[in-house]
Every structure is written in structure tokens, then in C-alpha cells.
Motif scaffolding. Structure first.
Motif, PDB file in Angstrom:
ATOM      1  N   ARG A   3      -2.625 -25.395 -14.259  1.00 48.97           N
ATOM      2  CA  ARG A   3      -3.206 -24.596 -15.339  1.00 48.97           C
ATOM      3  C   ARG A   3      -3.719 -23.285 -14.749  1.00 48.97           C
ATOM      4  NH1 ARG A   3      -1.646 -27.660 -19.174  1.00 48.97           N
ATOM      5  NH2 ARG A   3      -2.747 -29.531 -19.753  1.00 48.97           N
ATOM      6  N   VAL A   4      -3.492 -22.202 -15.436  1.00 47.08           N
ATOM      7  CA  VAL A   4      -4.032 -20.919 -15.020  1.00 47.08           C
ATOM      8  C   VAL A   4      -5.526 -20.921 -15.337  1.00 47.08           C
ATOM      9  CG1 VAL A   4      -4.000 -18.424 -15.428  1.00 47.08           C
ATOM     10  CG2 VAL A   4      -1.853 -19.701 -15.361  1.00 47.08           C
ATOM     11  N   VAL A   5      -6.341 -20.529 -14.384  1.00 46.73           N
ATOM     12  CA  VAL A   5      -7.788 -20.518 -14.589  1.00 46.73           C
ATOM     13  C   VAL A   5      -8.333 -19.096 -14.701  1.00 46.73           C
ATOM     14  CG1 VAL A   5      -8.145 -22.755 -13.508  1.00 46.73           C
ATOM     15  CG2 VAL A   5      -8.250 -20.663 -12.115  1.00 46.73           C
ATOM     16  N   GLY A   6      -7.489 -18.112 -14.549  1.00 44.60           N
ATOM     17  CA  GLY A   6      -7.909 -16.719 -14.658  1.00 44.60           C
ATOM     18  C   GLY A   6      -6.819 -15.810 -14.135  1.00 44.60           C
ATOM     19  N   ILE A   7      -7.053 -14.524 -14.219  1.00 39.88           N
ATOM     20  CA  ILE A   7      -6.126 -13.550 -13.651  1.00 39.88           C
ATOM     21  C   ILE A   7      -6.798 -12.996 -12.403  1.00 39.88           C
ATOM     22  CG2 ILE A   7      -4.980 -11.325 -13.979  1.00 39.88           C
ATOM     23  CD1 ILE A   7      -4.748 -12.065 -16.946  1.00 39.88           C
ATOM     24  N   ASP A   8      -6.185 -13.209 -11.249  1.00 38.40           N
ATOM     25  CA  ASP A   8      -6.776 -12.781  -9.993  1.00 38.40           C
ATOM     26  C   ASP A   8      -6.684 -11.272  -9.808  1.00 38.40           C
ATOM     27  OD1 ASP A   8      -7.801 -13.550  -7.207  1.00 38.40           O
ATOM     28  OD2 ASP A   8      -6.058 -12.293  -6.761  1.00 38.40           O
ATOM     29  N   HIS A   9      -5.503 -10.706 -10.061  1.00 39.05           N
ATOM     30  CA  HIS A   9      -5.355  -9.269  -9.853  1.00 39.05           C
ATOM     31  C   HIS A   9      -4.178  -8.704 -10.624  1.00 39.05           C
ATOM     32  CE1 HIS A   9      -2.667 -10.936  -6.738  1.00 39.05           C
ATOM     33  NE2 HIS A   9      -1.971  -9.821  -6.895  1.00 39.05           N
ATOM     34  N   LEU A  10      -4.203  -7.397 -10.743  1.00 39.85           N
ATOM     35  CA  LEU A  10      -3.153  -6.612 -11.377  1.00 39.85           C
ATOM     36  C   LEU A  10      -2.867  -5.459 -10.429  1.00 39.85           C
ATOM     37  CD1 LEU A  10      -1.588  -5.644 -14.018  1.00 39.85           C
ATOM     38  CD2 LEU A  10      -3.620  -4.300 -14.475  1.00 39.85           C
ATOM     39  N   VAL A  11      -1.591  -5.113 -10.241  1.00 37.56           N
ATOM     40  CA  VAL A  11      -1.230  -3.976  -9.398  1.00 37.56           C
ATOM     41  C   VAL A  11      -0.390  -3.015 -10.234  1.00 37.56           C
ATOM     42  CG1 VAL A  11      -0.086  -3.199  -7.294  1.00 37.56           C
ATOM     43  CG2 VAL A  11      -1.134  -5.479  -7.359  1.00 37.56           C
ATOM     44  N   LEU A  12      -0.824  -1.756 -10.305  1.00 35.84           N
ATOM     45  CA  LEU A  12      -0.067  -0.717 -10.995  1.00 35.84           C
ATOM     46  C   LEU A  12       0.580   0.196  -9.965  1.00 35.84           C
ATOM     47  CD1 LEU A  12      -2.590   0.468 -13.735  1.00 35.84           C
ATOM     48  CD2 LEU A  12      -0.796  -1.250 -13.930  1.00 35.84           C
ATOM     49  N   SER A  13       1.851   0.484 -10.139  1.00 42.99           N
ATOM     50  CA  SER A  13       2.517   1.494  -9.304  1.00 42.99           C
ATOM     51  C   SER A  13       2.232   2.851  -9.912  1.00 42.99           C
ATOM     52  CB  SER A  13       4.030   1.251  -9.259  1.00 42.99           C
ATOM     53  OG  SER A  13       4.306   0.045  -8.575  1.00 42.99           O
ATOM     54  N   VAL A  14       1.861   3.809  -9.071  1.00 47.36           N
ATOM     55  CA  VAL A  14       1.472   5.135  -9.549  1.00 47.36           C
ATOM     56  C   VAL A  14       2.319   6.210  -8.881  1.00 47.36           C
ATOM     57  CG1 VAL A  14      -0.879   4.395 -10.104  1.00 47.36           C
ATOM     58  CG2 VAL A  14      -0.385   5.311  -7.824  1.00 47.36           C
ATOM     59  N   THR A  50     -12.219 -10.198 -10.838  1.00 50.73           N
ATOM     60  CA  THR A  50     -10.811  -9.831 -10.782  1.00 50.73           C
ATOM     61  C   THR A  50     -10.639  -8.621  -9.881  1.00 50.73           C
ATOM     62  OG1 THR A  50      -8.834  -9.466 -12.132  1.00 50.73           O
ATOM     63  CG2 THR A  50     -10.792  -8.268 -12.781  1.00 50.73           C
ATOM     64  N   LEU A  51      -9.434  -8.438  -9.409  1.00 43.99           N
ATOM     65  CA  LEU A  51      -9.090  -7.264  -8.608  1.00 43.99           C
ATOM     66  C   LEU A  51      -8.143  -6.388  -9.409  1.00 43.99           C
ATOM     67  CD1 LEU A  51      -8.509  -8.993  -5.183  1.00 43.99           C
ATOM     68  CD2 LEU A  51     -10.108  -7.126  -5.575  1.00 43.99           C
ATOM     69  N   PHE A  52      -8.358  -5.088  -9.330  1.00 44.73           N
ATOM     70  CA  PHE A  52      -7.491  -4.101  -9.975  1.00 44.73           C
ATOM     71  C   PHE A  52      -6.958  -3.224  -8.851  1.00 44.73           C
ATOM     72  CE2 PHE A  52      -6.237  -0.336 -12.188  1.00 44.73           C
ATOM     73  CZ  PHE A  52      -5.958  -0.728 -13.487  1.00 44.73           C
ATOM     74  N   TRP A  53      -5.641  -3.241  -8.656  1.00 42.49           N
ATOM     75  CA  TRP A  53      -5.001  -2.528  -7.550  1.00 42.49           C
ATOM     76  C   TRP A  53      -4.108  -1.404  -8.067  1.00 42.49           C
ATOM     77  CZ3 TRP A  53      -5.309  -3.860  -2.302  1.00 42.49           C
ATOM     78  CH2 TRP A  53      -5.924  -5.083  -2.017  1.00 42.49           C
ATOM     79  N   ILE A  54      -3.978  -0.373  -7.254  1.00 42.33           N
ATOM     80  CA  ILE A  54      -2.920   0.616  -7.463  1.00 42.33           C
ATOM     81  C   ILE A  54      -2.140   0.720  -6.163  1.00 42.33           C
ATOM     82  CG2 ILE A  54      -4.145   1.925  -9.238  1.00 42.33           C
ATOM     83  CD1 ILE A  54      -4.621   4.116  -7.038  1.00 42.33           C
ATOM     84  N   ALA A  55      -0.864   1.032  -6.290  1.00 44.53           N
ATOM     85  CA  ALA A  55       0.019   1.212  -5.138  1.00 44.53           C
ATOM     86  C   ALA A  55       0.935   2.387  -5.436  1.00 44.53           C
ATOM     87  CB  ALA A  55       0.849  -0.054  -4.908  1.00 44.53           C
ATOM     88  N   ALA A  56       1.257   3.140  -4.406  1.00 44.19           N
ATOM     89  CA  ALA A  56       2.177   4.267  -4.581  1.00 44.19           C
ATOM     90  C   ALA A  56       3.557   3.742  -4.956  1.00 44.19           C
ATOM     91  CB  ALA A  56       2.256   5.081  -3.295  1.00 44.19           C
ATOM     92  N   ALA A  57       4.145   4.333  -5.971  1.00 46.11           N
ATOM     93  CA  ALA A  57       5.519   3.983  -6.338  1.00 46.11           C
ATOM     94  C   ALA A  57       6.438   4.425  -5.200  1.00 46.11           C
ATOM     95  CB  ALA A  57       5.913   4.682  -7.636  1.00 46.11           C
ATOM     96  N   ASP A  58       7.566   3.746  -5.047  1.00 49.62           N
ATOM     97  CA  ASP A  58       8.503   4.160  -4.003  1.00 49.62           C
ATOM     98  C   ASP A  58       9.269   5.409  -4.458  1.00 49.62           C
ATOM     99  OD1 ASP A  58      10.529   3.265  -5.760  1.00 49.62           O
ATOM    100  OD2 ASP A  58      10.883   1.425  -4.631  1.00 49.62           O
ATOM    101  N   ALA A  59      10.091   5.945  -3.571  1.00 49.72           N
ATOM    102  CA  ALA A  59      10.808   7.197  -3.855  1.00 49.72           C
ATOM    103  C   ALA A  59      11.661   7.078  -5.115  1.00 49.72           C
ATOM    104  CB  ALA A  59      11.663   7.603  -2.658  1.00 49.72           C
TER     105      ALA A  59
END
Length: 144
Positions: A3-14, A50-59
Motif C-alpha cells: 500500500r502506498v503510504v505517501g508521496i516521498d518526492h517529486l522531481v521536475l526537469s527544468v 515530502t521532498l520537492f526536487w528539480i533537475a536540469a533537463a538534458d540537451a
């Protein structure tokens, strides 16, 4: 059964990591998050739940602008504790020159109160609460 107990993190490519990092750092700190992790072109904020992440989009990814409606990310909604908090965030967004798409108000009926805004890449974000408006005090009549 798992069972899912929560959302740990989200990562957005920017598209522009430094520009987005500045935007999200200001926004997320206002919302009670702290920058917890930095790894070159990856950053993560936490509010203790929760963790909110951003990551650089690739080329390849940077060749295309974000467009709501494409496969993938549509929008992210932060649930806030009160209508007042939604209003305070709306004022913060305006004060900081952030793009507000729809100002704080009732959407989808009177129990859904939200503000809609975008990040530097145009990705839609939302802050909301499910809460009906508080009843107004009726004037008390004097009994004769």
C-alpha cells in the motif's frame, strides 16, 4: 498487499537550472520547505514530509519548451491549511513578480479554494484547500 503510504518526492526537469533554483528556493522557503540537497544540477527541498526536487533537463529536453497537454507532467498542487494561506501565497506571488494564472478564489464550487501560477518554464503549479467558506455572522435581532 503493498500500500502506498505517501508521496516521498517529486522531481521536475527544468530548462534553466539556476533560474528555476532561484524561483523554487524563494517559493518553497515561503511554503515552509528547506533546501536539503544539492548535487550540481539537482536540488531538493523538504518540509519534513515530502521532498520537492528539480533537475536540469538534458540537451535533448531543452530543445522543446514545456507544454501542458503533452505526455508527462500536467501540474502540481500544494495543499495548504487554510483559505488565508492561499491568499497569503497569492500576495507573495504578486509581490515577487511570479506569474499568477488564476488568482486566489473559489473554483469547482465553493469548497475548493485555490491560486494557480507557473514556474519559469511555464509549468503550472497550484496551491489549494478543500474548505467551504466560513459562515458569515448573522445580525442578532432584539427580542421584544
Amino acid at each position: 498487499m503493498p500500500r502506498v503510504v505517501g508521496i516521498d518526492h517529486l522531481v521536475l526537469s527544468v530548462g534553466d537550472f539556476e533560474r528555476s533554483k532561484g524561483f523554487y528556493d524563494k517559493l518553497l522557503k515561503f511554503l515552509g520547505f528547506k533546501l536539503k540537497h544539492e548535487y550540481g544540477d539537482l536540488a531538493g527541498w523538504s518540509n519534513g514530509k515530502t521532498l520537492f526536487w528539480i533537475a536540469a533537463a538534458d540537451a535533448q529536453g531543452r530543445k522543446h519548451k514545456y507544454r501542458k497537454g503533452d505526455i508527462g507532467f500536467h501540474h502540481y498542487a500544494f495543499e495548504l491549511a487554510s483559505r488565508k494561506a492561499v491568499d497569503e501565497l497569492g500576495a507573495f506571488l504578486e509581490k515577487n513578480g511570479m506569474t499568477v494564472v488564476d488568482p486566489p478564489g473559489e473554483y469547482y464550487g465553493d469548497s475548493y479554494y485555490a491560486v494557480y501560477f507557473t514556474d519559469p518554464d511555464g509549468m503550472k503549479l497550484e496551491a489549494m484547500i478543500w474548505a467551504p467558506p466560513k459562515p458569515t455572522k448573522k445580525s442578532k435581532r432584539k427580542r421584544s
